[in-house]
Design an enzyme around this catalytic site. Structure first.
Site, mmCIF file in Angstrom:
data_model
loop_
_atom_site.group_PDB
_atom_site.id
_atom_site.type_symbol
_atom_site.label_atom_id
_atom_site.label_comp_id
_atom_site.label_asym_id
_atom_site.label_seq_id
_atom_site.Cartn_x
_atom_site.Cartn_y
_atom_site.Cartn_z
ATOM 1 N N ASP A 222 17.836 42.636 4.190
ATOM 2 C CA ASP A 222 17.924 42.766 2.735
ATOM 3 C C ASP A 222 17.062 43.918 2.207
ATOM 4 O O ASP A 222 17.457 44.654 1.308
ATOM 5 C CB ASP A 222 17.478 41.441 2.108
ATOM 6 C CG ASP A 222 17.641 41.444 0.604
ATOM 7 O OD1 ASP A 222 18.712 41.875 0.137
ATOM 8 O OD2 ASP A 222 16.704 41.028 -0.103
ATOM 9 N N ARG B 67 0.784 -1.232 0.000
ATOM 10 C CA ARG B 67 0.000 0.000 0.000
ATOM 11 C C ARG B 67 0.810 1.274 0.000
ATOM 12 O O ARG B 67 1.814 1.384 0.684
ATOM 13 C CB ARG B 67 -0.831 0.055 1.266
ATOM 14 C CG ARG B 67 -1.700 -1.094 1.305
ATOM 15 C CD ARG B 67 -2.366 -1.221 2.635
ATOM 16 N NE ARG B 67 -3.370 -2.199 2.426
ATOM 17 C CZ ARG B 67 -4.594 -2.126 2.865
ATOM 18 N NH1 ARG B 67 -4.959 -1.127 3.619
ATOM 19 N NH2 ARG B 67 -5.453 -3.056 2.588
ATOM 20 N N CYS C 239 3.627 4.812 4.459
ATOM 21 C CA CYS C 239 3.129 3.960 5.535
ATOM 22 C C CYS C 239 2.064 4.683 6.334
ATOM 23 O O CYS C 239 2.162 5.886 6.567
ATOM 24 C CB CYS C 239 4.268 3.562 6.464
ATOM 25 S SG CYS C 239 3.697 2.561 7.845
HETATM 26 N N1 LIG Z 1 -1.181 -1.321 9.766
HETATM 27 C C1 LIG Z 1 -1.986 -0.971 8.789
HETATM 28 N N2 LIG Z 1 -3.285 -1.003 8.997
HETATM 29 C C2 LIG Z 1 -4.066 -0.641 7.982
HETATM 30 C C3 LIG Z 1 -3.605 -0.219 6.732
HETATM 31 N N3 LIG Z 1 -4.647 0.088 5.959
HETATM 32 C C4 LIG Z 1 -5.729 -0.133 6.686
HETATM 33 N N4 LIG Z 1 -5.386 -0.585 7.898
HETATM 34 C C5 LIG Z 1 -6.265 -0.961 9.000
HETATM 35 O O1 LIG Z 1 -7.420 -1.470 8.410
HETATM 36 C C6 LIG Z 1 -8.522 -0.742 8.910
HETATM 37 C C7 LIG Z 1 -9.606 -0.735 7.896
HETATM 38 O O2 LIG Z 1 -9.201 -0.003 6.791
HETATM 39 P P1 LIG Z 1 -10.031 0.067 5.479
HETATM 40 O O3 LIG Z 1 -10.025 1.458 4.987
HETATM 41 O O4 LIG Z 1 -11.322 -0.604 5.628
HETATM 42 O O5 LIG Z 1 -9.111 -0.681 4.474
HETATM 43 P P2 LIG Z 1 -8.653 -2.182 4.300
HETATM 44 O O6 LIG Z 1 -9.114 -3.053 5.365
HETATM 45 O O7 LIG Z 1 -7.233 -2.155 4.055
HETATM 46 O O8 LIG Z 1 -9.438 -2.440 2.986
HETATM 47 P P3 LIG Z 1 -9.414 -3.571 1.922
HETATM 48 O O9 LIG Z 1 -8.966 -2.886 0.703
HETATM 49 O O10 LIG Z 1 -10.811 -3.994 1.873
HETATM 50 O O11 LIG Z 1 -8.475 -4.625 2.378
HETATM 51 C C8 LIG Z 1 -7.948 0.616 9.266
HETATM 52 O O12 LIG Z 1 -8.703 1.227 10.226
HETATM 53 C C9 LIG Z 1 -6.620 0.225 9.820
HETATM 54 O O13 LIG Z 1 -6.806 -0.226 11.140
HETATM 55 C C10 LIG Z 1 -2.225 -0.200 6.556
HETATM 56 O O14 LIG Z 1 -1.721 0.129 5.498
HETATM 57 N N5 LIG Z 1 -1.459 -0.564 7.612
HETATM 58 S S1 SF4 Z 2 2.158 -0.218 9.195
HETATM 59 FE FE1 SF4 Z 2 3.072 0.675 7.352
HETATM 60 S S2 SF4 Z 2 4.430 -0.970 6.533
HETATM 61 FE FE2 SF4 Z 2 3.077 -1.957 8.047
HETATM 62 S S3 SF4 Z 2 1.351 -2.712 6.805
HETATM 63 FE FE3 SF4 Z 2 0.712 -0.635 7.542
HETATM 64 S S4 SF4 Z 2 1.338 0.772 5.898
HETATM 65 FE FE4 SF4 Z 2 2.420 -1.185 5.498
#
Ligand SMILES: Nc1nc2c(ncn2[C@@H]2O[C@H](COP(=O)(O)OP(=O)(O)OP(=O)(O)O)[C@@H](O)[C@H]2O)c(=O)[nH]1
Ligand code: SF4
Ligand SMILES: C[S@@+](CC[C@H](N)C(=O)[O-])C[C@H]1O[C@@H](n2cnc3c(N)ncnc32)[C@H](O)[C@@H]1O
Ligand code: SF4
Length: 556
Positions: free
Chosen positions: A527, A325, A337
Site C-alpha cells: 500500500d 465471581r 473465570c
Molecule cells: N477455583 C477457584 N478458586 C479460587 C477463586 N478465587 C479464589 N480461589 C482460590 O482461593 C484461594 C484464595 O484466594 P483469596 O484471594 O484469598 O480469595 P478468597 O478465598 O476467594 O477470598 P474470600 O473473599 O475471603 O472468600 C486462591 O489461591 C485460589 O486457590 C475462584 O474464583 N475459583
Molecule cells: S474455576 Fe471458574 S467457574 Fe469455577 S469457581 Fe473458579 S472462577 Fe468460578
C-alpha cells in the site's frame, strides 16, 4: 486472501492514521460491534467460580440483586469482583511465578487509579457488592490506600478486602484500616523461616508473621492462605492447626493448582480429604462448621481453638456451581473465570473516545454470558472430581470429530480449548515483499510520499496480529503477551523481509497471529509503495517456528 486484503485495508483505514494505531486500540464503534456480536453469539458456556466466608459474606451475596448483565446463562449472579491491581510482586513464590518474574507490561497499558475506580463503579452499579484487591501483590501499588478509600465511598459496595503476601502490612495496614478496609487474606505457606525463603525466593517471613499479628491486634480476623504441596509443607499441616489455637485466624489450606509454568505435577497435590485425615489423627474432634452460600472454602475447626481452618478444594471438589465471581486484570481485561482466558479489554473500550458507559456494560454482559458452567468445561455433575490437564486433553480428543472446526451437524464451530492446559506459546512467521530496484532505493532513503515504509509496516503487523480473530472466521480471540515485527530492507535483492514473533500464555497457539502479522505488514508495504509501481510481489508467507503446543515446529 482477498477477504484479508479488504478487511486489513479497512482496518488500517479505521484504526491507523492516528496514534491509536500505535497502541492497537479499537474504535468505539468496533467495541460496539464486538459487544453486539459477542452478545448474540453468547449461546455457549464459559466459566467461573466462587464466594466468601463469614456471615458478613453471606449477607453480601444474599442482599445483592445483580442485574441481568451480571447474571450468566446458568443463573449465577455475580456480586463479587476481584480486581488485580498489578502484575508485579515483591516475592517469587515457586508455584506462582518464575524466578525472573513475569513479563511486565508498560505502565500505560495498566489501569490507572481513575480507570480502576470507574470500572469498579460500573460493576457496583450492575450489582457487585464485594470487591477484593489482589494481584500480583496489590500492596506494591502506591495508590492502594487511595483505591480502598475511594471504593469505600461507593454507597452500594458492602465489602472491600485485599489478598496480600503480608510483607509490608506492618507499614500500611493502619492506613488501609483508616481507609475502610473490611478484611484481609494473607498468604503464608510455611511456619518455618528457611522454608519461606526457599519457596518465595526472598526474605521476609518475620514481617509476614508480624503482619498477621498486627491484623489481629487491629481487630481483623485474617484468613491465612496456605498452598499445600507434597514434599514441601505437608509435615506442617498440624503446625498450622496449632497456629489457630490462640490466634483468631482462619487458616485455609489451598489445593495446589495448575497455572502456566508452575511445574504442576499431580503428585504434588495434597487433597482436602487427605488433609482432614491427617488432622483427625491428632484431633479426632476436628469438625466441619456451617458454610456461607458462596464460600470457596469448607470451614472446619478444633473445638475450643480461637481460630478455624478451611479447605479450598479447587482441584478435587470444585465449587463452580455457586460461583459469583468476576475478575478484572491489571491491564483491564474482564475474566469470567480464574482458569479462563482473558476476555475483552475494558481498558481499550474505555479509552476509545466514543465508547459509552452502556457499551461497557454490554461488553461485561457479553463476557458473563460466555461463562462456562465449571472450569473443567466437561460434564455438569457438581460433585465430579476435576480432571487433570492430561485427562482433559484425552477427553477432548475423544469429543472431537475428525474435523475440529466442524461440529456433529456439519456446521462451523470454534474448537473449544477451554480445557487445555495454559502454556507459553510462541510462533514466528515471515513474508517477503519484492519491490524492485527503484522502490528499494526510495525505501532506503525514506523518500516515499506516504512515509516511512518499514516503520508503518511494523506497526501494521502488530495491529494485524491483534485483529486475527476478527479476520479469520474460526480463530480464537487470544490475549497476546507480545508481538514483535521486524521489517528489514534487503537492498541487494530488492525486497523487504518481514518477520513476526508472537507470544501468549494460553490454551491455543499463535501461528495464525504471526502469519496475519506478516500478511498485514506485507500488504502495508504494498500500500505504501503502489503509487510508484504495481510491480510488487508478496512471497513466502510462511510459518518459521512454533512452540508450546502439542507439537513444536521448526522450519528447516
Ligand atoms: N477455583 C477457584 N478458586 C479460587 C477463586 N478465587 C479464589 N480461589 C482460590 O482461593 C484461594 C484464595 O484466594 P483469596 O484471594 O484469598 O480469595 P478468597 O478465598 O476467594 O477470598 P474470600 O473473599 O475471603 O472468600 C486462591 O489461591 C485460589 O486457590 C475462584 O474464583 N475459583
Ligand atoms: S474455576 Fe471458574 S467457574 Fe469455577 S469457581 Fe473458579 S472462577 Fe468460578
Ligand atoms: C496469586 S496471589 C495474589 C495475592 C498476593 N500476592 C498473595 O500472595 O496473597 C493469591 C493467592 O493465590 C494463591 N496461589 C498462587 N498460585 C497458586 C497455585 N498454583 N495453586 C494454588 N494457589 C495459588 C496464593 O497462595 C495466594 O493465596
Ligand atoms: S503467590 Fe502472591 S506473593 Fe507469591 S509470587 Fe504469586 S503474587 Fe507474589
Amino acid at each position: 486472501m482477498r477477504l484479508l486484503v479488504k478487511r486489513s485495508n479497512l482496518l488500517l483505514l479505521q484504526c491507523t492514521a492516528q496514534l491509536r494505531q500505535a497502541t492497537g486500540m479499537a474504535t468505539g464503534s468496533q467495541f460496539h460491534k464486538l459487544a453486539t456480536s459477542t452478545k448474540s453469539a453468547a449461546t455457549g458456556a464459559q466459566l467461573d467460580i466462587k464466594n466468601d466466608n463469614n456471615t458478613m459474606k453471606a449477607s453480601v451475596t444474599q442482599s445483592a440483586a445483580a442485574t441481568s448483565a451480571l447474571t450468566d446463562s446458568f443463573g449465577r449472579h455475580h456480586t463479587y469482583l476481584r480486581i488485580s491491581l498489578t502484575e508485579r510482586c515483591n516475592l517469587r513464590c515457586d508455584y506462582c511465578m518464575p524466578a525472573e518474574g513475569v513479563p511486565l507490561q508498560p505502565k500505560s497499558q495498566l489501569l490507572s487509579t481513575e480507570e480502576v475506580l470507574r470500572l469498579a463503579r460500573i460493576f457496583v452499579e450492575q450489582g457487585v457488592r464485594k470487591i477484593r484487591l489482589t494481584g500480583g501483590e496489590p500492596t506494591v501499588r502506591r495508590d492502594i490506600v487511595e483505591v480502598v478509600a475511594q471504593l469505600k465511598a461507593l454507597p452500594q459496595l458492602e465489602h472491600v478486602g485485599i489478598t496480600t503476601n503480608g510483607l509490608v502490612l506492618t507499614r500500611i495496614l493502619l492506613p488501609l484500616q483508616r481507609a475502610g478496609l473490611d478484611s484481609l487474606n494473607i498468604s503464608l505457606d510455611t511456619l518455618r523461616k528457611e522454608r519461606f525463603e526457599q519457596i518465595t525466593r526472598r526474605k521476609g517471613w518475620e514481617r509476614v508473621i508480624a503482619g498477621i499479628d498486627l491484623a489481629i491486634q487491629l481487630g481483623y480476623r485474617p484468613k491465612v492462605n496456605c498452598v499445600l504441596m507434597r514434599n514441601f509443607n505437608e509435615d506442617e499441616i498440624c503446625d498450622f492447626v496449632e497456629f489457630t489455637r490462640e490466634r483468631p485466624v482462619d487458616v485455609r489450606f489451598i489445593e495446589y493448582m495448575p497455572f502456566t509454568g508452575n511445574k504442576w505435577q499431580t503428585e504434588r497435590l495434597i487433597s482436602f480429604k487427605e488433609t482432614v485425615q491427617t488432622i483427625r489423627q491428632r484431633w479426632p474432634e476436628f469438625q466441619p462448621l456451617p458454610n456461607g452460600p458462596n464460600d470457596t472454602s469448607k470451614a472446619y475447626a478444633v473445638p475450643g481453638f480461637a481460630g478455624q481452618l478451611g479447605f479450598i478444594t479447587s482441584m478435587t471438589e470444585h465449587f463452580c456451581g455457586t460461583c459469583n465471581r468476576l475478575r478484572l486484570t491489571a491491564d483491564g481485561n474482564i475474566k469470567v473465570c480464574l482458569f479462563g482466558n482473558k476476555e475483552f479489554s475494558l481498558r481499550d473500550a474505555m479509552r476509545s473516545e466514543d465508547c459509552t458507559e452502556q457499551q461497557l456494560v454490554d461488553l461485561i454482559g457479553a463476557a458473563v454470558q460466555r461463562k462456562k458452567r465449571q472450569h473443567a468445561g466437561i460434564g455438569s455433575d457438581r460433585s465430579r472430581t476435576l480432571l487433570h490437564p492430561h485427562q482433559l486433553q484425552l477427553a477432548q480428543q475423544r469429543n472431537c470429530s475428525g474435523l475440529t472446526h466442524i461440529n456433529a451437524q456439519g456446521k462451523a464451530q470454534m474448537v473449544d480449548v477451554g480445557d487445555k492446559a495454559l502454556t507459553t506459546r510462541t510462533a514466528s512467521a515471515e513474508a517477503t515483499v519484492h519491490v524492485g530496484e527503484r522502490l528499494t532505493a526510495l525505501i532506503a532513503a525514506n523518500e516515499l510520499a506516504k512515509g516511512d515504509v518499514l516503520s508503518v509496516a511494523q506497526l501494521a503487523g502488530i495491529m494485524g496480529a491483534k485483529q486475527t480473530s476478527y479476520l479469520i472466521p474460526l480463530c480464537h480471540n487470544i490475549s497476546l503477551s507480545s508481538v514483535r515485527v521486524q521489517a528489514t530492507l534487503i537492498e541487494q535483492q530488492h525486497y523487504v523481509r518481514l518477520v513476526a514473533t508472537v507470544r501468549c500464555s494460553g490454551q491455543t497457539g499463535v501461528e495464525m497471529e504471526a502469519l496475519t502479522a506478516v500478511s498485514v505488514a506485507a500488504l502495508t508495504v504494498y500500500d505504501m509503495c503502489k503509487a510508484v509501481s504495481h510491480d510488487i510481489c508478496i512471497k513466502n508467507v510462511r510459518l518459521m517456528s512454533k512452540s508450546g503446543g502439542k507439537r513444536d515446529y521448526q522450519r528447516q
